[in-house]
Design an enzyme around this catalytic site. Structure first.
Site, PDB file in Angstrom:
ATOM      1  N   LYS A 204      45.034  40.164  36.078  1.00  0.00           N
ATOM      2  CA  LYS A 204      45.063  39.835  37.283  1.00  0.00           C
ATOM      3  C   LYS A 204      44.677  41.126  38.166  1.00  0.00           C
ATOM      4  CE  LYS A 204      48.671  38.266  40.823  1.00  0.00           C
ATOM      5  NZ  LYS A 204      50.097  37.840  40.998  1.00  0.00           N
TER       6      LYS A 204
ATOM      7  N   ASP B 270      59.171  43.240  47.299  1.00  0.00           N
ATOM      8  CA  ASP B 270      58.978  43.074  46.140  1.00  0.00           C
ATOM      9  C   ASP B 270      58.679  44.355  45.245  1.00  0.00           C
ATOM     10  OD1 ASP B 270      57.908  42.244  43.647  1.00  0.00           O
ATOM     11  OD2 ASP B 270      56.434  40.674  44.676  1.00  0.00           O
TER      12      ASP B 270
END
Ligand SMILES: *[C@@H]1O[C@H](CO)[C@@H](O)[C@H](O)[C@H]1NC(C)=O
Ligand SMILES: *[C@@H]1O[C@H](CO)[C@@H](O)[C@H](O)[C@H]1NC(C)=O
Ligand SMILES: *[C@@H]1O[C@H](CO)[C@@H](O)[C@H](O)[C@H]1NC(C)=O
Ligand SMILES: *[C@@H]1O[C@H](CO)[C@@H](O)[C@H](O)[C@H]1NC(C)=O
Ligand SMILES: CC(=O)N[C@H]1CO[C@H](CO)[C@@H](O)[C@@H]1O
Length: 437
Positions: free
Chosen positions: A101, A229
């Site tokens: 990713k 996060d």
């Protein structure tokens, strides 16, 4: 004339009644759209169930809901995904791809690729347009995989598990991406799903998904939501405006070098010192160190629930000729120790939060909801620091590792018009840039 209207009227009523009774008493319709969280380290897939209004995150590999975003080819050409790929990683490092990713839909210059190569055992190449691909040796031939191909392999595995779970084909999906992804990165993420045979109905930002998981689209009035996060290696903070089911990202800031791995490294150096004192020699053996790191991950997780935890393991390399006994190392580590050795790192979690507020000229009192995402937000001290900063408890009822997958599945349910979800959720495009710390 009059009777035609009455007939028409009652047939419409009949259709409505049939629909109502179907929703009340027939088996609920099968989910038609899945939600996919294709993460840097873990990936998950979920479905929204009409009528019950619940989300299932699907178990993909023996009871594991999410699988590592890792793909490998054995030397004989066998494809391995997720936990199966991780299990053989140590013996097949050149053919085991992870972190794809980081490269998806992104262009790099030659020097960037060279510098990045030093962090990986697998081989990176750069094509003429600047995109990175991976080369593997399979069946004595070179195999090329682009990051979106790696994504497609992972998504195929997720898709198959979901199809088995709901006993229906899975052909449509909603996906989540980091808020900072540009159009090209979004396109290539979509391409990964298309290569896996899925139609992608929408791509939403991960922080928006997390907010959806908490039902913040249902709240009345304008809400300022902070999403924190904190994962294995990165920290991302976003500020969202939510109003009437509309989401707008107002600001983003992050630190790409802060996460669970750093906390593990601190534990590792601490334990290495204790071990050297105990056995009178430094711990350098590769296999013992690997074993110790696995125990450290366990220890860290245990310390989120208890205020102390015992570590106990055999260290083969500490065997001495003077003692025939097995060299077992055991110690009790307290949460206090874990917090002390990581204190300066934990405090850094507040930096991007401050930056985000500064950049939109809001104060901490303006924040209505705090949403936590990522496994490292389970650490009590991290939660405590955030709660203290805002003088408000963060929202923690959804598993922080499943929040994004849960939210993206709710979005899939909304798009599919799944009763009783009658609200809308729409994300407005944003032009804000992420602030890197
Ligand atoms: C589908 O997945 C859910 C959530 O993981 C699980 O509870 C359920 O038992 C699964 N059903 C089947 C048929 O595999
Ligand atoms: C490698 O060879 C094996 C056996 O000949 C074959 O089954 C497999 O599909 C090949 N793998 C690839 C990736 O070409
Ligand atoms: C992304 O895909 C859309 C539609 O396929 C296309 O129009 C657009 O040019 C693409 N953008 C980038 C930056 O790749
Ligand atoms: C963590 O807790 C589990 C269950 O209590 C225990 O079996 C395990 O040994 C502990 N591991 C560490 C490293 O503390
Ligand atoms: C601390 C807490 O639980 N805050 C909120 C979490 O999310 C729900 C759903 O929107 C709110 O009602 C809570 O107040």
């Amino acid at each position: 004339m009059g009777t035609t209207f009455i007939v028409l009227g009652s047939s419409i009523l009949a259709v409505l009644l049939a629909g109502y009774f179907a929703q009340r008493y027939l088996p609920p319709p099968k989910p038609r759209i899945v939600g996919i969280d294709l993460g840097t380290t873990y990936s998950c897939i979920g479905v929204y169930h009409a009528v019950s209004g619940t989300v299932d995150i699907i178990e993909v590999q023996d009871k594991h809901k999410c699988i590592p975003s890792v793909v490998a080819f054995s030397s004989s050409g066998q494809l391995l995904v997720g936990y199966d790929a991780v299990a053989q990683q140590e013996h097949n490092p050149e053919n085991t791809i992870y972190d794809a990713k980081r490269f998806i839909g992104k262009t790099f210059n030659k020097i960037e690729v060279q510098q990045t190569q030093s962090q990986y055992n697998f081989k990176l190449e750069r094509d003429k347009d600047g995109f990175v691909y991976f080369t593997l040796k399979v069946n004595d031939t070179i195999k090329i995989l682009y990051p979106e191909d790696v994504g497609a392999i992972i998504i195929s595995t997720l898709r198959e598990a979901a199809a088995n779970n709901i006993s229906a084909p899975v052909t449509k999906a909603v996906m989540s991406v980091p808020a900072e992804f540009d159009d090209q990165q979004r396109n290539y993420t979509k391409k990964a799903a298309i290569l896996a045979g899925l139609e992608v109905l929408r791509v939403i930002n991960e922080p928006t998904a997390a907010a959806l998981a908490y039902g913040l689209h249902n709240k009345l009035g304008l809400q300022n939501v902070i999403v924190v996060d904190l994962g294995g290696g990165t920290l991302d903070v976003s500020l969202l405006n939510v109003q009437g089911g509309m989401f707008l990202t107002q600001a983003m800031a992050g630190n790409n070098r802060l996460g669970g791995q750093d906390f593990n490294q601190r534990l590792l150096s601490h334990l290495k010192k204790l071990i050297e004192k105990r056995f009178g020699q430094p711990l350098v053996d590769h296999e013992d160190l690997q074993g110790l790191l696995l125990h450290i991950e366990d220890l860290k997780i245990n310390l989120t629930q208890s205020d102390k935890s015992e570590i106990k393991m055999e260290l083969i390399s500490m065997k001495s000729s003077s003692s025939p006994k097995k060299p077992v190392y055991s110690d009790v580590i307290t949460r206090k120790t874990f917090e002390d050795i990581n204190n300066d790192l934990f405090i850094k979690v507040l930096e991007p939060i401050r930056k985000v507020l500064e950049s939109v000229e809001l104060t901490r009192d303006d924040i209505d909801e705090i949403v936590l995402v990522g496994g490292s937000t389970r650490i009590p001290k991290v939660r405590e620091l955030i709660a203290e900063y805002f003088s408000k408890e963060p929202n923690t009822s959804v598993d922080p590792e499943l929040a994004v997958a849960t939210g993206v599945s709710i979005q899939a349910g909304i798009i599919g018009g799944m009763w009783p979800l009658t609200v809308s959720a729409v994300e407005l495009p944003t032009r804000v840039k992420k602030i890197h710390l």
